[in-house]
Design a protein around this motif. Structure first.
Motif, PDB file in Angstrom:
ATOM      1  N   PRO A  82     -25.113  37.796   2.165  1.00  0.00           N
ATOM      2  CA  PRO A  82     -24.991  37.061   3.495  1.00  0.00           C
ATOM      3  C   PRO A  82     -26.018  37.828   4.663  1.00  0.00           C
ATOM      4  CG  PRO A  82     -22.711  37.137   2.408  1.00  0.00           C
ATOM      5  CD  PRO A  82     -23.651  37.844   1.659  1.00  0.00           C
ATOM      6  N   THR A 113     -26.435  30.848   3.216  1.00  0.00           N
ATOM      7  CA  THR A 113     -25.897  31.816   3.774  1.00  0.00           C
ATOM      8  C   THR A 113     -24.208  31.674   3.757  1.00  0.00           C
ATOM      9  OG1 THR A 113     -28.052  32.722   4.633  1.00  0.00           O
ATOM     10  CG2 THR A 113     -25.974  33.921   5.470  1.00  0.00           C
ATOM     11  N   SER A 134     -21.369  33.480   1.853  1.00  0.00           N
ATOM     12  CA  SER A 134     -20.313  34.230   2.374  1.00  0.00           C
ATOM     13  C   SER A 134     -18.956  33.740   2.042  1.00  0.00           C
ATOM     14  CB  SER A 134     -20.384  34.208   3.985  1.00  0.00           C
ATOM     15  OG  SER A 134     -19.546  35.051   4.828  1.00  0.00           O
ATOM     16  N   LYS A 154     -15.858  35.502   0.121  1.00  0.00           N
ATOM     17  CA  LYS A 154     -14.596  35.714   0.798  1.00  0.00           C
ATOM     18  C   LYS A 154     -13.300  35.345  -0.338  1.00  0.00           C
ATOM     19  CE  LYS A 154     -14.614  35.046   4.973  1.00  0.00           C
ATOM     20  NZ  LYS A 154     -14.941  36.080   5.436  1.00  0.00           N
ATOM     21  N   THR A 192     -18.299  40.118   6.443  1.00  0.00           N
ATOM     22  CA  THR A 192     -19.103  40.451   5.474  1.00  0.00           C
ATOM     23  C   THR A 192     -18.932  42.245   5.501  1.00  0.00           C
ATOM     24  OG1 THR A 192     -20.798  39.063   5.893  1.00  0.00           O
ATOM     25  CG2 THR A 192     -21.384  40.650   4.372  1.00  0.00           C
TER      26      THR A 192
END
Length: 134
Positions: free
Chosen positions: A18, A67, A71, A75, A106
């Motif tokens: 990310p 991106t 991400s 997560k 991030t």
């Protein structure tokens, strides 16, 4: 969750995607804007919309979508890893990490990688108790 060294390296690379995607987005965005200033001016004088502008925005959005998906994937992986490894934890460690993942994104995921996923904890068993060394 037992991970091999190669899996940990691959997960570490995914944790930094990310940030790399965001940097790539910023570079592409500004180079795109600076590179198309002449097209913007030319299309404004001729009275038609700049087609290169809209085509460039499609690739910018593609970078943002990739991106964002990376991400969200990191997560989800971190939350699954956290809950599987801390089933017997009575303190609020899981709650604190999940809140950090949600609110700081991030940065907390990278910190979690270096604190919880990367260290190789060696288990030593004795007849009376189980000792975990860092």
């Amino acid at each position: 969750m037992n991970l091999t060294k190669n899996q940990k390296i691959l997960i570490g690379i995914w944790h930094f995607l990310p940030i790399v995607g965001f940097i790539f987005y910023i570079i592409y965005f500004f180079s795109f804007m600076i590179g198309n200033i002449g097209e913007f001016h030319k299309s404004a004088l001729e009275g038609h919309p700049p087609t290169a502008f809209f085509q460039g925005f499609a690739s910018i959005f593609l970078i943002l979508i990739i991106t964002g998906i990376a991400s969200i994937g990191i997560k989800v992986f971190d939350i699954i890893h956290l809950t599987r490894n801390n089933k017997n934890d009575t303190n609020n460690k899981v709650l604190i990490w999940v809140l950090l993942f949600i609110f700081t994104g991030t940065i907390s995921e990278i910190i979690y990688f270096f604190l919880e996923i990367l260290p190789d904890k060696k288990e030593i068993t004795s007849p009376n108790k189980r000792i975990v060394e860092p």
